[in-house]
Design a protein around this motif. Structure first.
Motif, PDB file in Angstrom:
ATOM      1  N   PRO A  44       0.833  -1.204   0.000  1.00 43.70           N
ATOM      2  CA  PRO A  44       0.000   0.000   0.000  1.00 43.70           C
ATOM      3  C   PRO A  44       0.867   1.252   0.000  1.00 43.70           C
ATOM      4  N   VAL A  45       0.269   2.380  -0.362  1.00 45.05           N
ATOM      5  CA  VAL A  45       1.027   3.631  -0.480  1.00 45.05           C
ATOM      6  C   VAL A  45       0.355   4.744   0.315  1.00 45.05           C
ATOM      7  N   VAL A  46       1.160   5.548   0.975  1.00 45.47           N
ATOM      8  CA  VAL A  46       0.693   6.745   1.664  1.00 45.47           C
ATOM      9  C   VAL A  46       1.319   7.952   0.972  1.00 45.47           C
ATOM     10  N   TYR A  47       0.483   8.858   0.496  1.00 45.81           N
ATOM     11  CA  TYR A  47       0.943  10.101  -0.126  1.00 45.81           C
ATOM     12  C   TYR A  47       1.054  11.180   0.955  1.00 45.81           C
ATOM     13  N   GLU A  71       8.563  -1.022   8.988  1.00 42.06           N
ATOM     14  CA  GLU A  71       7.905  -2.022   9.833  1.00 42.06           C
ATOM     15  C   GLU A  71       6.529  -2.393   9.278  1.00 42.06           C
ATOM     16  N   LEU A  72       5.783  -1.394   8.833  1.00 42.26           N
ATOM     17  CA  LEU A  72       4.411  -1.606   8.396  1.00 42.26           C
ATOM     18  C   LEU A  72       4.316  -2.081   6.941  1.00 42.26           C
ATOM     19  N   GLY A  73       5.390  -1.970   6.207  1.00 44.46           N
ATOM     20  CA  GLY A  73       5.350  -2.356   4.796  1.00 44.46           C
ATOM     21  C   GLY A  73       4.561  -1.384   3.952  1.00 44.46           C
ATOM     22  N   VAL A  74       4.738  -0.086   4.220  1.00 43.92           N
ATOM     23  CA  VAL A  74       3.991   0.956   3.518  1.00 43.92           C
ATOM     24  C   VAL A  74       4.954   1.802   2.687  1.00 43.92           C
ATOM     25  N   MET A  75       4.621   2.016   1.435  1.00 47.08           N
ATOM     26  CA  MET A  75       5.385   2.917   0.585  1.00 47.08           C
ATOM     27  C   MET A  75       4.983   4.358   0.888  1.00 47.08           C
ATOM     28  N   GLY A 140      -5.821  -0.163  -5.270  1.00 40.41           N
ATOM     29  CA  GLY A 140      -6.905   0.281  -4.406  1.00 40.41           C
ATOM     30  C   GLY A 140      -6.528   0.494  -2.964  1.00 40.41           C
ATOM     31  N   LYS A 141      -5.230   0.550  -2.660  1.00 35.28           N
ATOM     32  CA  LYS A 141      -4.782   0.705  -1.278  1.00 35.28           C
ATOM     33  C   LYS A 141      -3.881   1.923  -1.164  1.00 35.28           C
ATOM     34  N   ALA A 142      -4.504   3.108  -1.078  1.00 41.09           N
ATOM     35  CA  ALA A 142      -3.770   4.361  -0.931  1.00 41.09           C
ATOM     36  C   ALA A 142      -4.416   5.199   0.160  1.00 41.09           C
ATOM     37  N   ALA A 143      -3.579   5.983   0.837  1.00 43.28           N
ATOM     38  CA  ALA A 143      -4.043   6.936   1.839  1.00 43.28           C
ATOM     39  C   ALA A 143      -3.322   8.247   1.595  1.00 43.28           C
ATOM     40  N   HIS A 279      -6.272   0.971   8.164  1.00 41.33           N
ATOM     41  CA  HIS A 279      -7.330   1.074   7.164  1.00 41.33           C
ATOM     42  C   HIS A 279      -6.882   0.549   5.803  1.00 41.33           C
ATOM     43  N   LEU A 280      -5.615   0.678   5.498  1.00 39.42           N
ATOM     44  CA  LEU A 280      -5.115   0.145   4.224  1.00 39.42           C
ATOM     45  C   LEU A 280      -5.130  -1.379   4.218  1.00 39.42           C
ATOM     46  N   ASN A 281      -4.954  -1.975   5.374  1.00 42.10           N
ATOM     47  CA  ASN A 281      -4.927  -3.426   5.462  1.00 42.10           C
ATOM     48  C   ASN A 281      -6.269  -4.051   5.772  1.00 42.10           C
TER      49      ASN A 281
END
Length: 283
Positions: A44-47, A71-75, A140-143, A279-281
């Motif tokens: 998932p990606v966080v902008y 740790e969370l595996g978030v881009m 479909g997994k962006a915040a 929420h992404l997961n």
């Protein structure tokens, strides 16, 4: 995309790129943090949207977000705050709150700004296409989140595009740009004098229009010693409307003694990334 920097960080890679933006009609620079999990799978990606005077470098160097993202595996994707280049118009008087470094995440409609200052379309259309075409992004997994002017951008962009962003967060956001000095200066210059047009870029107006409608989960942190808290109408007006609408998925936290700086952002960025990861997961 041309890679101009790459550094190992917490098992992942903090990278910096340039690319030609068709939307902004100039060369742009952006930063991407790839967590170690991205070597084996889509993530998932966080902008992150930064504030006035910032570039992509402020968050990368000051927020300390890479450890938690790894740790969370978030881009993490960190764009610049405005178009750049000699051909891009700037504030005639060199003011910090207009022009370069102050794109306000709107689509300008007034000349000469309309040839370059289309940050809304850049963030919502061009940038996601660029990221998904070059990196292992989970569909479909962006915040989206941001600070100050970037908090304004995160709230307005997030609420207007619920299909694109699972969750929204902000630090010290400019929530009522239609009625504060920073916002009125930028919106009148970029969009003209018709204040009804400004409503699309005012998070207080947007949530008023969405009374009774679903809004994504939102987390906001605001320092009580922020030097702009009252003068630029940060956070509180949005909080008051949310309470009136009894929205239990909007969490506004006032942090005693914290100011407007990246010391504040760095103190609570872990909470925001964990909020988004939840929420992404979610299925």
């Amino acid at each position: 995309m041309q890679k101009i920097a790459s550094n190992q960080s917490f098992g992942g890679l903090q990278q910096r790129f340039t690319h030609t933006s068709e939307v902004l009609n100039c060369e742009m620079t952006l930063a991407v943090y790839l967590p170690p999990q991205a070597q084996q799978q889509n993530v998932p990606v966080v902008y992150w949207l930064s504030g006035l005077t910032c570039t992509d470098e402020n968050f990368v160097q000051k927020a300390g977000a890479q450890r938690v993202a790894a740790e969370l595996g978030v881009m993490l994707v960190i764009p610049d705050t405005s178009p750049r280049g000699e051909e891009v118009p700037d504030a005639p008087d060199g003011a910090y709150d207009l022009g370069k470094g102050a794109g306000f995440y709107v689509n300008a409609s007034q000349a000469p700004w309309d040839q370059h200052y289309r940050m809304y379309d850049y963030i919502t259309i061009e940038l996601p296409k660029l990221i998904t075409s070059h990196f292992p992004v989970k569909p479909g997994k962006a915040a989206i989140c941001g600070h100050s002017m970037g908090g304004h951008g995160a709230l307005t962009i997030g609420m207007r595009n619920p299909e694109k962003y699972c969750s929204i967060s902000a630090f010290s956001p400019i929530v009522a740009p239609s009625t504060c000095d920073w916002g009125r200066k930028a919106l009148s210059t970029y969009l003209g004098d018709d204040e009804s047009v400004w409503a699309a870029y005012d998070s207080c107006k947007l949530i008023e229009q969405r009374e009774g409608q679903h809004v994504q989960p939102i987390l906001i942190d605001q320092g009580t010693s922020d030097e702009f808290f009252d003068s630029q109408l940060l956070t509180r007006p949005f909080d008051e409307i949310s309470q009136q609408q009894q929205r239990d998925n909007i969490d506004v936290r006032y942090q005693p003694g914290y100011d407007h700086s990246y010391f504040f952002v760095a103190s609570f960025i872990e909470d925001h990334l964990r909020f988004h990861a939840k929420h992404l997961n979610a299925q």
